[in-house]
Design a protein around this motif. Sequence first.
Motif, PDB file in Angstrom:
ATOM      1  N   VAL A 220       0.850  -1.190   0.000  1.00  0.00           N
ATOM      2  CA  VAL A 220       0.000   0.000   0.000  1.00  0.00           C
ATOM      3  C   VAL A 220       0.887   1.241   0.000  1.00  0.00           C
ATOM      4  O   VAL A 220       1.734   1.417   0.880  1.00  0.00           O
ATOM      5  CB  VAL A 220      -0.927   0.006   1.236  1.00  0.00           C
ATOM      6  N   GLY A 221       0.692   2.082  -1.001  1.00  0.00           N
ATOM      7  CA  GLY A 221       1.497   3.292  -1.079  1.00  0.00           C
ATOM      8  C   GLY A 221       1.170   4.276   0.035  1.00  0.00           C
ATOM      9  O   GLY A 221       0.041   4.346   0.521  1.00  0.00           O
ATOM     10  N   ARG A 222       2.170   5.064   0.398  1.00  0.00           N
ATOM     11  CA  ARG A 222       1.951   6.067   1.454  1.00  0.00           C
ATOM     12  C   ARG A 222       1.177   7.268   0.946  1.00  0.00           C
ATOM     13  O   ARG A 222       0.618   8.035   1.729  1.00  0.00           O
ATOM     14  CB  ARG A 222       3.297   6.515   2.036  1.00  0.00           C
ATOM     15  N   THR A 223       1.118   7.433  -0.359  1.00  0.00           N
ATOM     16  CA  THR A 223       0.375   8.548  -0.949  1.00  0.00           C
ATOM     17  C   THR A 223      -0.730   7.984  -1.823  1.00  0.00           C
ATOM     18  O   THR A 223      -0.637   6.845  -2.305  1.00  0.00           O
ATOM     19  CB  THR A 223       1.299   9.435  -1.795  1.00  0.00           C
ATOM     20  N   PRO A 224      -1.787   8.758  -2.064  1.00  0.00           N
ATOM     21  CA  PRO A 224      -2.895   8.265  -2.892  1.00  0.00           C
ATOM     22  C   PRO A 224      -2.414   7.845  -4.276  1.00  0.00           C
ATOM     23  O   PRO A 224      -1.456   8.373  -4.825  1.00  0.00           O
ATOM     24  CB  PRO A 224      -3.841   9.461  -2.962  1.00  0.00           C
ATOM     25  N   GLY A 233      -8.517   0.842  -0.840  1.00  0.00           N
ATOM     26  CA  GLY A 233      -9.695   1.696  -0.814  1.00  0.00           C
ATOM     27  C   GLY A 233     -10.939   0.976  -1.297  1.00  0.00           C
ATOM     28  O   GLY A 233     -12.039   1.168  -0.744  1.00  0.00           O
ATOM     29  N   ASN A 234     -10.788   0.135  -2.318  1.00  0.00           N
ATOM     30  CA  ASN A 234     -11.946  -0.599  -2.822  1.00  0.00           C
ATOM     31  C   ASN A 234     -12.487  -1.571  -1.776  1.00  0.00           C
ATOM     32  O   ASN A 234     -13.707  -1.725  -1.629  1.00  0.00           O
ATOM     33  CB  ASN A 234     -11.578  -1.363  -4.098  1.00  0.00           C
ATOM     34  N   LEU A 244      -9.237  -5.567   8.226  1.00  0.00           N
ATOM     35  CA  LEU A 244      -8.451  -5.114   7.081  1.00  0.00           C
ATOM     36  C   LEU A 244      -7.175  -4.454   7.578  1.00  0.00           C
ATOM     37  O   LEU A 244      -7.198  -3.665   8.538  1.00  0.00           O
ATOM     38  CB  LEU A 244      -9.279  -4.123   6.242  1.00  0.00           C
ATOM     39  N   TYR A 245      -6.054  -4.765   6.907  1.00  0.00           N
ATOM     40  CA  TYR A 245      -4.764  -4.224   7.305  1.00  0.00           C
ATOM     41  C   TYR A 245      -4.028  -3.688   6.076  1.00  0.00           C
ATOM     42  O   TYR A 245      -4.112  -4.252   4.986  1.00  0.00           O
ATOM     43  CB  TYR A 245      -3.886  -5.295   7.965  1.00  0.00           C
ATOM     44  N   ALA A 246      -3.311  -2.593   6.276  1.00  0.00           N
ATOM     45  CA  ALA A 246      -2.435  -2.030   5.241  1.00  0.00           C
ATOM     46  C   ALA A 246      -0.990  -2.356   5.619  1.00  0.00           C
ATOM     47  O   ALA A 246      -0.580  -2.144   6.771  1.00  0.00           O
ATOM     48  CB  ALA A 246      -2.632  -0.523   5.141  1.00  0.00           C
ATOM     49  N   ASP A 259      -5.582   6.026   6.471  1.00  0.00           N
ATOM     50  CA  ASP A 259      -6.995   6.225   6.114  1.00  0.00           C
ATOM     51  C   ASP A 259      -7.908   5.469   7.065  1.00  0.00           C
ATOM     52  O   ASP A 259      -8.936   4.901   6.662  1.00  0.00           O
ATOM     53  CB  ASP A 259      -7.260   5.764   4.678  1.00  0.00           C
ATOM     54  N   GLY A 260      -7.564   5.452   8.321  1.00  0.00           N
ATOM     55  CA  GLY A 260      -8.382   4.780   9.319  1.00  0.00           C
ATOM     56  C   GLY A 260      -8.204   3.283   9.386  1.00  0.00           C
ATOM     57  O   GLY A 260      -8.912   2.603  10.136  1.00  0.00           O
TER      58      GLY A 260
END
Length: 947
Positions: A220-224, A233-234, A244-246, A259-260
């Motif tokens: 997961v990228g640190r930026t959008p 996000g999906n 869910l984990y990033a 993002d929470g």
Amino acid sequence: MQSASDRHEYPAHWEADVVLRDGGTARIRPITVDDADRLVSFYEQVSDESKYYRFFAPYPRLSAKDVHRFTHHDFVDRVGLAATVGGEFIATVRYDRIGADGMAASAPADEAEVAFLVQDAHQGRGVASALLEHIGAVARERGIRRFAAEVLPANVKMIKVFTDAGYTQKRSFEDGVVRLEFDLEPTDRSLAVQYAREQRAESRSVQRLLTPGSVAVVGVGRTPGGVGRSVLGNIRDYGFKGRLYAVNKAFPDEQKELDGIPAHRSVRDIDGPVDLAVVAVPAEQVPEVVAECGAHGVQGLVVLSAGYAESGPEGRERQRELVRHARAYGMRIIGPNAFGIINTSPEVRLNASLAPEAPRPGRIGLFAQSGAIGIALLSRLHRRGAGVTGETGVSTFVSSGNRADVSGNDVLQYWYDDPHTDVVLMYLESIGNPRKFTRLARRTAAAKPLVVVQGAGTAPQGHAVRATRLPHTTVSALLRQAGVIRVDTITELVDTGLLLARQPLPTGPKVAILGNSESLGLLTYDACVAEGLRPSTPLDLTTAAAPEDFHAALARALADDSCDAVIVTAIPAVGEGSAGDAALAEALRSAAEQVPGKPVLVVHVELGGLAEALSAATSTAPQAAAGPPTIRADHPFRALDRLRATPAPAEPPAAETRDRLIPAYPAAERAVRALADAVQYAQWRREAAEPGKVPESLDAAIDEKGAADLIDGLLTRGQGLTLGSEETCELLGTYGIQVHRALPATSADAAVQAAATLGYPVALKATAPHLRHRADLGGVRLDLADEEQLRRAYAELTELFGAPDELRPVVQGMAPRGVDTVIRAVIDPAAGAVLSFGLAGAASQLLGDTAHRLIPVTDREAATLVRSIRTAPLLFGWRGSTPVDTPALEELLLRVSRLVDDHPEVVAVTLEPVVVAPRGLSVLGASARLAPPPARDDLGPRTLPSY
């Protein structure tokens, strides 16, 4: 590895990956001298009770002598196999060949004692059953035909492993021990047990991927932006019900959320189990991720990363290593280069894909190998999902990418008994294992429709699977035989899928047509005729028809016993008398409910731009800048506009309403083609419910042992052997197939002598390859009534085509007149044995008018085979001709099928021509080829595709 005293090299072909009962994987391989430490460690983790059951006495530890015995094998009379996960033993099995006295022996002794030991933590996972299949296959390869096992009565689990295997067995009890003896030859029951276990295991392995309780997105990228961040996000936005984990190793130590969502630098840092990992890191970083996931106990991976087999030889090797690495930890993989997976179930709500908007929940299972095709299918289903009276959506979606591990076969196993899936749609670029796919497809199609678009691609990159030598059209025909609804485009895939998901199957081909446009009704009528349906004269309601007129006409048509399905045609009306939008939809729905057993379809013509306006509300495709056209508020299909604009429901439609959703089509041809597919499938279902049989009357003229002896003797001359004419006739004769005798004619005098032997009238034929069976080239002279005619014909042939040694002429007695046909059988390494039938002649060859069936063929399949070619009317009295003896033709097809099925060494047979007369038939030419048969994957133990 093995010492010099051992008699055989390490048998690497015994290594295999298997799916266990709980969906995890294990590797089965031979035990070698290098496994001493692994064996000791494994034994230390086995409970005292399990050790007692294995050795019939307390046995706390293995002695050095035991370790030597259990790790030194000759791979012939003494064999040991181990099931491993993460490189460590979880179970072992061994056999020792014994003689009639029960003592150690060598060949030709054909019995062996077998014993298992399964680590307690892995009992109940089906490990012993898998090991029994593999040790049984090894034993058969080494000439062992029977296993014996002694088990304590209290060891109920192990007794059940043996008794449930399906082999023919004998059971006795003596001195407090149960002795089981069973033959290793596969039986119908043992194969049924094996297939049932395969289905449960592979279905469970896919279920674990599609219904995770927790998901980690790695990369997961640190930026959008970026793949990992998009998938995260999906998953979040679709409302995933689990944890869910990033994950990104570049996250700062102090970062705890993104993002929470809980954020971690490694999967190993997550406090709690992770069921599924979605991998979106560069290919060179994937091995590290796989190791971390395996160490943490992750059950499965969805690898979105590219740079594998699709990129060339280096990528193929990287892909092989990825699969080997993941399977070593018991994990299955979707991908690499995958688009992702979706599960719309309200209990799961998982959108682990690159689709920004998940499809509507529904009852359609969707599989695509290609990510691009997956996007197109999701978009079309989303756009077309709203029918005239409701919506249809997707239950689960899988895009397998390079399908290095999980394939369409695995997902088909899952959908077979998935209660949330009623229809299966698949886009297959290729079929890596046609034999298995047709077996699974036949079983699935008997329970629910299976619609397939099949590309003409090759086997999956990097897979060690046999490539089929059959033409694409032949494979397609075999799929249809298995009940697959074979379509050519993804548009047809969606059209047919929506009909099958919404409507009942038609009971026949009779179609009623009604609507408010005479011309559209006639177009629909013509399309029905072209597709082989039986339409009635269209009923024109005129453009002034109101909703109640549609309702009354549809209700009458559905109540008519001469109607099996109804197509409603409608055009937008201009003026005050047009039907209201919701009123028309309600009129059709209420009329259809009165007779729920017949399908109803709608064909509608739209105003310019209406399709784009209707799809814009929910399509995932890029939107046009121009605004939608203006449509009257009372337009008949504004109801469809509003239905499509309605947000997707959180749950699928209730079972009592989903069957009556009426699909709408923008063209008559598309609706009719979908209906024709449904009619053919319904007919297949009815026929499949009453399978045919091989008549016992054939046995009287079959000498199976005589054929086997003849084949064995012929094969001593070479591995691949094309039989001569006399040998072919002798072989076919053992199965009651008599070939019309032909004698060589090396000169005119020899031809006259041959005719005197056979009796006039005779035929003179050139059998050189370029003239064989080519009467159109003048290489055949028929009805030669005497010596004068024969000599004249012989002179003409040699004058036209050359010397006798070039022509290879033969003389043959005349057969009764009839229709010339061709019968062929061939064993394909991937698809298996295939029987083909067609009429002889260049016209049929040019048109490709040949029908195919998998061997063995039943009486019902033989009859269908004869009738399925386009030129079949020539056999049944076309244009006043005399019908020929098709029962005799069907019997001949059954005899050829039996020959190839009983003796797989017969790898090719051709009967050409077979002249079918009004009474009886004559086989005028035949050829056969013998060779060692390809290995039967479907008769061996369960394995995953190897690398």
